[in-house]
Design an enzyme around this catalytic site. Structure first.
Site, PDB file in Angstrom:
ATOM      1  N   GLU A   1       1.211  -0.849   0.015  1.00 33.39           N
ATOM      2  CA  GLU A   1      -0.131  -0.079  -0.212  1.00 33.39           C
ATOM      3  C   GLU A   1       0.549   1.280  -0.259  1.00 33.39           C
ATOM      4  O   GLU A   1       1.982   1.295   0.536  1.00 33.39           O
ATOM      5  CB  GLU A   1      -0.590   0.111   1.425  1.00 33.39           C
ATOM      6  CG  GLU A   1      -1.818  -1.106   1.165  1.00 33.39           C
ATOM      7  CD  GLU A   1      -2.905  -1.119   2.539  1.00 33.39           C
ATOM      8  OE1 GLU A   1      -3.588  -1.810   1.986  1.00 33.39           O
ATOM      9  OE2 GLU A   1      -2.957  -0.647   3.391  1.00 33.39           O
TER      10      GLU A   1
ATOM     11  N   CYS B   1       3.725   8.745   0.900  1.00 36.58           N
ATOM     12  CA  CYS B   1       4.525   7.748   1.711  1.00 36.58           C
ATOM     13  C   CYS B   1       4.863   6.316   1.253  1.00 36.58           C
ATOM     14  O   CYS B   1       3.871   5.685   0.777  1.00 36.58           O
ATOM     15  CB  CYS B   1       3.410   7.717   3.001  1.00 36.58           C
ATOM     16  SG  CYS B   1       4.129   6.344   5.069  1.00 36.58           S
TER      17      CYS B   1
ATOM     18  N   CYS C   1       6.450  -7.147   7.410  1.00 38.33           N
ATOM     19  CA  CYS C   1       7.650  -6.506   8.067  1.00 38.33           C
ATOM     20  C   CYS C   1       8.192  -7.700   9.049  1.00 38.33           C
ATOM     21  O   CYS C   1       7.407  -8.082   9.647  1.00 38.33           O
ATOM     22  CB  CYS C   1       7.493  -5.539   8.643  1.00 38.33           C
ATOM     23  SG  CYS C   1       8.432  -4.504   9.406  1.00 38.33           S
TER      24      CYS C   1
ATOM     25  N   CYS D   1       6.592  -5.323  15.618  1.00 40.84           N
ATOM     26  CA  CYS D   1       6.279  -4.136  16.615  1.00 40.84           C
ATOM     27  C   CYS D   1       4.759  -4.625  16.376  1.00 40.84           C
ATOM     28  O   CYS D   1       4.025  -4.627  15.582  1.00 40.84           O
ATOM     29  CB  CYS D   1       6.236  -3.144  16.124  1.00 40.84           C
ATOM     30  SG  CYS D   1       7.863  -2.021  15.184  1.00 40.84           S
TER      31      CYS D   1
ATOM     32  N   CYS E   1       1.442  -2.131  15.513  1.00 39.87           N
ATOM     33  CA  CYS E   1       1.831  -2.312  14.287  1.00 39.87           C
ATOM     34  C   CYS E   1       1.296  -3.324  12.733  1.00 39.87           C
ATOM     35  O   CYS E   1       1.646  -4.687  13.366  1.00 39.87           O
ATOM     36  CB  CYS E   1       2.995  -1.644  13.362  1.00 39.87           C
ATOM     37  SG  CYS E   1       3.299  -1.445  11.720  1.00 39.87           S
TER      38      CYS E   1
ATOM     39  N   GLY F   1       6.710  -1.754   5.765  1.00 38.29           N
ATOM     40  CA  GLY F   1       8.280  -2.816   6.014  1.00 38.29           C
ATOM     41  C   GLY F   1       9.718  -1.656   6.314  1.00 38.29           C
ATOM     42  O   GLY F   1       8.799  -0.811   7.174  1.00 38.29           O
TER      43      GLY F   1
ATOM     44  N   SER G   1      12.106   5.179  14.980  1.00 35.53           N
ATOM     45  CA  SER G   1      10.476   4.708  15.922  1.00 35.53           C
ATOM     46  C   SER G   1      11.867   4.580  17.088  1.00 35.53           C
ATOM     47  O   SER G   1      12.106   3.351  18.110  1.00 35.53           O
ATOM     48  CB  SER G   1      10.395   3.495  15.311  1.00 35.53           C
ATOM     49  OG  SER G   1      10.150   4.243  14.253  1.00 35.53           O
TER      50      SER G   1
ATOM     51  N   ASN H   1      -2.419   5.366  16.077  1.00 34.83           N
ATOM     52  CA  ASN H   1      -3.569   4.351  15.566  1.00 34.83           C
ATOM     53  C   ASN H   1      -4.342   3.581  15.598  1.00 34.83           C
ATOM     54  O   ASN H   1      -3.619   2.458  15.821  1.00 34.83           O
ATOM     55  CB  ASN H   1      -3.309   4.856  13.901  1.00 34.83           C
ATOM     56  CG  ASN H   1      -2.756   5.926  13.673  1.00 34.83           C
ATOM     57  OD1 ASN H   1      -3.390   6.644  14.142  1.00 34.83           O
ATOM     58  ND2 ASN H   1      -1.757   5.865  13.020  1.00 34.83           N
TER      59      ASN H   1
ATOM     60  N   CYS I   1       0.111   5.579  10.625  1.00 31.51           N
ATOM     61  CA  CYS I   1       1.038   5.298  10.777  1.00 31.51           C
ATOM     62  C   CYS I   1       0.827   3.779  11.263  1.00 31.51           C
ATOM     63  O   CYS I   1      -0.173   4.139  11.514  1.00 31.51           O
ATOM     64  CB  CYS I   1       1.424   5.683  11.360  1.00 31.51           C
ATOM     65  SG  CYS I   1       2.117   7.106  11.032  1.00 31.51           S
TER      66      CYS I   1
HETATM   67  N1  SAH Z   1       9.199   0.166   9.664  1.00 35.93           N
HETATM   68  C1  SAH Z   1      10.058   1.670   9.881  1.00 35.93           C
HETATM   69  C2  SAH Z   1       9.006   2.626   8.711  1.00 35.93           C
HETATM   70  C3  SAH Z   1       6.933   2.299   8.573  1.00 35.93           C
HETATM   71  S1  SAH Z   1       6.527   2.363   9.846  1.00 35.93           S
HETATM   72  C4  SAH Z   1       9.977   2.359  11.526  1.00 35.93           C
HETATM   73  O1  SAH Z   1       9.042   1.212  11.689  1.00 35.93           O
HETATM   74  O2  SAH Z   1      10.598   2.643  11.783  1.00 35.93           O
HETATM   75  C5  SAH Z   1       6.451   3.756   9.698  1.00 35.93           C
HETATM   76  C6  SAH Z   1       6.091   5.234  11.531  1.00 35.93           C
HETATM   77  O3  SAH Z   1       4.584   4.714  11.797  1.00 35.93           O
HETATM   78  C7  SAH Z   1       7.001   4.020  13.089  1.00 35.93           C
HETATM   79  O4  SAH Z   1       7.310   5.260  13.588  1.00 35.93           O
HETATM   80  C8  SAH Z   1       6.351   3.155  13.902  1.00 35.93           C
HETATM   81  O5  SAH Z   1       6.617   2.960  15.201  1.00 35.93           O
HETATM   82  C9  SAH Z   1       4.693   3.892  13.236  1.00 35.93           C
HETATM   83  N2  SAH Z   1       4.219   3.093  13.910  1.00 35.93           N
HETATM   84  C10 SAH Z   1       4.053   1.287  13.652  1.00 35.93           C
HETATM   85  N3  SAH Z   1       2.104   1.326  14.362  1.00 35.93           N
HETATM   86  C11 SAH Z   1       2.130   2.032  14.326  1.00 35.93           C
HETATM   87  C12 SAH Z   1       0.624   2.685  15.728  1.00 35.93           C
HETATM   88  N4  SAH Z   1      -0.137   2.302  14.903  1.00 35.93           N
HETATM   89  N5  SAH Z   1       0.020   3.696  15.605  1.00 35.93           N
HETATM   90  C13 SAH Z   1       0.811   5.224  15.639  1.00 35.93           C
HETATM   91  N6  SAH Z   1       2.046   5.017  15.112  1.00 35.93           N
HETATM   92  C14 SAH Z   1       2.555   3.341  14.283  1.00 35.93           C
HETATM   93 FE1  SF4 Z   2       7.367  -2.911  10.941  1.00 28.20          FE
HETATM   94 FE2  SF4 Z   2       8.186  -0.158  11.209  1.00 28.20          FE
HETATM   95 FE3  SF4 Z   2       6.276  -2.145  11.877  1.00 28.20          FE
HETATM   96 FE4  SF4 Z   2       7.646  -1.659  13.214  1.00 28.20          FE
HETATM   97  S1  SF4 Z   2       6.292  -0.372  13.108  1.00 28.20           S
HETATM   98  S2  SF4 Z   2       6.120  -3.837  11.938  1.00 28.20           S
HETATM   99  S3  SF4 Z   2       9.480  -1.796  12.152  1.00 28.20           S
HETATM  100  S4  SF4 Z   2       6.439  -1.673   9.445  1.00 28.20           S
END
Ligand code: SAH
Ligand code: SF4
Length: 339
Positions: free
Chosen positions: A90, A103, A110, A114, A117, A160, A215, A291, A334
């Protein structure tokens, strides 16, 4: 393979190996990256034989849009693409007046897991090729051109972990950066990483102008490990040591990302602990209320608590922005990207 997987020098090698003059490569390059052609039929300045040969070996649209959603305010738009092997990714475009931020994704799924996410919850499928990363940008550049809009920023914050797919991600950025082609300035890119210290150091050594975001999400290892499993391998001290190295090598400011989760990492004490860790580092904190995702029960911090968190950081001299959530109604915020 798609045309976006080639850089200019390999394209030159290819056309000369077919006994065509090298300037043909330049013409193809300009057709792809300046005129934004979406079909080989549009390359009318090429001889038919070359056009046919290119068309038989390289696609110009490796991404098939399979769904397109627009947020209720019309400002955020998400497109799901099917890749040539059936995997899906996406890409999200966000408008702020005349500014458009894209974005993009660096992997299908991934591997970092996390917990909060949606991409992490779906697991790892595969790395994207450099061309698949580039193609996301060109797809949107074409759409925007029809509306007489241009991309102003590109953030590698979609699906990713870009530093887990380092080579392809950097090649994609270099290709988009080329002045003889798309010419997108390095400073208008931001890469976000979960915090892989070796890769942060490599990125620092390459002295790129691309912005870096990390992050962080927690200021103690226990909390961070419960949210980001990768913290068990690379703890906060290792991540922050790499960040210090980055700032020392490049003189550039780092952005730390912080998803504010009610009762977990949004207290004034966490803000103080964070400020203590970041003291003396050229940085900025981007805090965003969590989120929602189906696989995680944590709740977003309220606006009031978010502002208390911000104030506490700023009292300690760490600049902080509380960002607005965007595109939540279409799961384009995000961490909400998944298939
Ligand atoms: N993998 C990379 C980039 C993609 S995620 C990373 O983790 O940095 C982009 C951002 O969204 C990261 O800072 C991640 O921690 C954050 N993120 C992931 N899940 C989220 C959520 N449910 N609410 C808000 N931010 C989130
Ligand atoms: Fe991967 Fe970034 Fe999501 Fe963590 S927050 S699972 S590193 S996409």
């Amino acid at each position: 393979m798609s045309i976006y997987d080639l850089d200019l020098s390999s394209l030159e090698e290819l056309v000369t190996s077919w006994d065509a003059p090298a300037y043909r490569a330049k013409q193809i390059w300009e057709g792809v990256y300046q005129h934004l052609y979406a079909s080989w039929d549009e390359f009318t300045n090429l001889p038919t034989s070359l056009r046919v040969r290119m068309a038989s070996e390289f696609s110009v649209e490796p991404l098939e849009p399979v769904a397109r959603l627009e947020s209720s305010d019309g400002q955020t738009q998400k497109t799901a693409f099917r890749l040539e092997d059936g995997q899906q990714i996406e890409t999200v475009a966000m408008r702020y007046a005349r500014r458009v931020t894209l974005c993009i994704s660096s992997q299908a799924g991934c591997a970092m897991g996390c917990v909060f996410c949606a991409t992490g919850q779906m697991g790892f499928r595969r790395h994207l090729s450099s061309g698949e990363i580039v193609a996301q940008v060109l797809h949107f550049a074409r759409e925007l051109k029809l509306k007489e809009l241009k991309l102003t920023n590109i953030v590698v914050m979609g699906m990713g972990e870009p530093f887990h797919n380092y080579g392809n991600t950097m090649q994609a950025i270099d290709r988009l950066n080329d002045r003889a082609g798309f010419g997108f300035g390095a400073r208008r890119f931001t890469i976000s990483t979960v915090g892989l210290p070796d890769m942060i150091r490599r990125f620092a050594d390459e002295k790129r102008q691309v912005n870096l975001a990390i992050s962080l999400h927690a200021a103690d290892d226990k909390t961070r490990s419960s949210m980001l499993p990768v913290n068990r391998k690379y703890d906060l001290e290792q991540v922050l040591a790499a960040c210090k190295y980055y700032v020392a090598q490049t003189g550039r400011r780092i952005t730390f990302e912080w998803a504010l989760i009610d009762g977990l990492n949004d207290s004034v004490e966490q803000a103080r602990a964070l400020a203590a860790r970041l003291r003396g580092l050229l940085c900025h904190v981007n805090a965003i209320p969590l989120n929602p995702t189906t696989g995680y029960s944590g709740k977003a911090t309220s606006r009031e608590r978010a502002l208390l968190f911000k104030n506490e950081l700023e009292r300690a001299g760490i600049p902080c922005t509380v960002r607005l959530r965007r595109g939540i109604d279409i799961a384009a915020g995000c961490g909400q990207l998944a298939v």
